[in-house]
Design a protein around this motif. Sequence first.
Motif, PDB file in Angstrom:
ATOM      1  N   THR A   1      -8.351   2.371  -2.278  1.00 22.22           N
ATOM      2  CA  THR A   1      -8.315   1.350  -3.155  1.00 22.22           C
ATOM      3  C   THR A   1      -6.944   1.448  -3.872  1.00 22.22           C
ATOM      4  O   THR A   1      -6.583   0.603  -4.684  1.00 22.22           O
ATOM      5  CB  THR A   1      -9.171   1.339  -4.092  1.00 22.22           C
ATOM      6  N   GLY A   2      -6.186   2.128  -3.486  1.00 24.91           N
ATOM      7  CA  GLY A   2      -4.572   2.497  -4.086  1.00 24.91           C
ATOM      8  C   GLY A   2      -3.587   1.314  -3.772  1.00 24.91           C
ATOM      9  O   GLY A   2      -3.811   0.609  -2.681  1.00 24.91           O
ATOM     10  N   THR A   3      -2.629   1.571  -4.391  1.00 25.22           N
ATOM     11  CA  THR A   3      -1.428   0.531  -4.427  1.00 25.22           C
ATOM     12  C   THR A   3      -0.241   1.387  -4.035  1.00 25.22           C
ATOM     13  O   THR A   3       0.001   2.450  -4.521  1.00 25.22           O
ATOM     14  CB  THR A   3      -1.293  -0.298  -5.419  1.00 25.22           C
ATOM     15  N   ALA A   4       0.462   1.190  -2.864  1.00 27.31           N
ATOM     16  CA  ALA A   4       1.497   1.852  -2.539  1.00 27.31           C
ATOM     17  C   ALA A   4       2.650   1.894  -3.609  1.00 27.31           C
ATOM     18  O   ALA A   4       3.180   0.749  -3.956  1.00 27.31           O
ATOM     19  CB  ALA A   4       2.331   1.379  -1.237  1.00 27.31           C
ATOM     20  N   LEU A   5       3.246   3.152  -4.077  1.00 26.09           N
ATOM     21  CA  LEU A   5       4.264   2.971  -5.010  1.00 26.09           C
ATOM     22  C   LEU A   5       5.865   2.963  -4.459  1.00 26.09           C
ATOM     23  O   LEU A   5       6.773   2.803  -5.118  1.00 26.09           O
ATOM     24  CB  LEU A   5       4.042   4.030  -6.092  1.00 26.09           C
ATOM     25  N   ALA A   6       5.729   3.383  -3.242  1.00 32.07           N
ATOM     26  CA  ALA A   6       7.064   3.551  -2.261  1.00 32.07           C
ATOM     27  C   ALA A   6       6.709   3.057  -1.093  1.00 32.07           C
ATOM     28  O   ALA A   6       5.477   3.189  -0.868  1.00 32.07           O
ATOM     29  CB  ALA A   6       7.817   4.664  -2.694  1.00 32.07           C
ATOM     30  N   GLY A   7       7.774   3.176   0.039  1.00 33.89           N
ATOM     31  CA  GLY A   7       7.441   3.241   1.478  1.00 33.89           C
ATOM     32  C   GLY A   7       7.746   1.693   1.948  1.00 33.89           C
ATOM     33  O   GLY A   7       8.757   1.119   1.353  1.00 33.89           O
ATOM     34  N   HIS A   8       7.438   1.696   3.116  1.00 36.71           N
ATOM     35  CA  HIS A   8       7.824   0.463   4.019  1.00 36.71           C
ATOM     36  C   HIS A   8       7.300  -0.833   3.211  1.00 36.71           C
ATOM     37  O   HIS A   8       7.843  -1.942   3.273  1.00 36.71           O
ATOM     38  CB  HIS A   8       7.473   0.490   5.465  1.00 36.71           C
TER      39      HIS A   8
END
Length: 650
Positions: free
Chosen positions: A309-316
């Motif tokens: 359920t998390g949200t990506a803080l960095a990456g593609h």
Amino acid sequence: MTHSRRDAIKLGAIGIGAAAAPLAAVPGSARLPNILWLVSEDNNPYIGAYGDKVAHTPHIDSLAKKGILYRNSYSDAPVCAPSRFAILTGINPESCSPAQHMRADAKLPSQFKTYPELMRQAGYYCINNPKTDYNCDVDPKAIWDVQGIDGHWRNAPKDKPFLCVFNTGTSHEQHVCQRDAGRVKPEDVRIPAFLPDTETTRRDYAEYYNIMENMDGEIGNWLSQLKNDGLDEDTIVFYYGDNGGVLPRSKRYCYEEGLRVPLIVYIPPKWQHLAPARPGSVIDAPVTLIDLPATLLSIAGIAQPAQMTGTALAGHRIGAPKSYAFGFRDRMDERYDLVRTVTDGRWRYIRNYMPHRALGQHVGFEWDVQASYREWNALHLAGKLTDEQDRFFQPKAFEELYDLQADPDEVNNLIDHPAGLTAARRLRTALDRHMLAINDNGFLPEGAKGEGYFESRDRSIYPLKRLMLVAAAAARRDPRNLKRFATLLDSPVVAVRTWAARGLLILGEDARPAKDALARVVASDPADPVRIVAAEALVGLGEPVEAVALLARLADEDNMLPIRIQAYDALSNIGRAAIPALPVIRKAANAQLRRFIDPEYPKRMAMYLVATLEGSYDPTQEGLSPQACQNATKSPNMFMGPPPSAAWES
């Protein structure tokens, strides 16, 4: 300069799919970056980069200057094991009971993969050194390429990127029991308004600042190793704390000091296309540690599974900034509570579903390792605290609301103040929606049928919307709900009957018309959690004999551990009416335990209960001996995981 995100968020929110799948390749990314996670235990941002003028943390401060600092970062729970479950799985612990309880053994569905398993599939060599404490039945050795104190990136294959996790136990709570001279002196610290300003409290605060400086040195050592190995410009570095701090009203409590953690991410120039903001930025949008696995998968170029359920803080693919960070508390060691909270970084809203329990219930380990808890308790018993300081030992309000800018100590509850009405309405709604979205399991009694990620989605066993309404009605202490609760004692649903009985318990004397209904439940209800709550309510109405006999029987050693803890919890809250149960209580208090085999919570509760019933309890006589403290501080990983599952059976 503060940036909420990079000027243009890349590609929108990370995709959610049924299974991990590769994302489209990003031009210029011929290979994957190394990833180093540096994890400290039990600490708030007592860090210079976060504006703390007393802290001496030069290595973390330096990392922040060239990295990205998340100002409003929170653990999902104010304690390690549930928080680490969230980080490992990307699943809210309270949606996979009993993972939300401190020290449990939840069953992770076999079809769900943890982040190291997914990162290994993406080509990473995954190392964890050494702490696990995942609060579930995952075998650490099965999910990591290397698990244990020998793990290091230097032992990783040269043809693979590494994901290396180093955990430092230096700031873990048992270290506060030591008394070492350091840079920070007692006169240097500020004591928050909810605590008595005493020499003991100041010494604990100063000790903790010096512990943080020691921990910062360990972080600096790892960063130096990375640089000396020539890997610093090819490695993304995360530094974070696994949950809030350990000073009084911190760890285990749903205030800022229990949930707020440091989070700093350094992304080298080579990999800046994966960054959410420029080097040296501060991000104010709230984030939680459950966002970390989503971030790893985004860096690796794979989509997160649906259960995460998390949200990506960095990456593609970087997720849009979130408006809220949610937190919770359920059982903490041997004491039950049910608290849900949400913050937007400016306001914190707290909902106490068990307001009849004191905020500061006696937790054996908490009192053992920290002198300021013991002194705070002694001053309470002596009647020497102000109302503000004594609130910790009193029943709670159903709802709390704090303006974190004007009131960082969270002592001025604005829930009924005109200045807080708009924020309260907004945060109430956000919390309700979150609990429904994740299928919050907190209203199911521990050990009851229906525990588990999929099992709790059976609405015949766990009707969440209905339970949220019943539990809120119980917590509001409104006598007009008397007939409703009495009727619900006949519900076919165990959780509904439990909260109906709790509603009558919270009503106290106003529940007297339901005395016969409660007596019937104590005598014949098939579910022990319901009988325990009803028995405590019946004792409060002056009918102790059968109720106390039931609690004593259920507290005895032939029952499942959650039932024993629930029975002891009730016995601890009925005062001298528990005296007839003393033979059973003394037996548990005198039990000889085999470490890691026998559960210690009943013994802790029984020892405390014997002392209070016999009138001999003196909190100043608790605490680890100097030798025990020394042994504890030499063993920073003494609490590496849950007890064997057998400890949770009869």
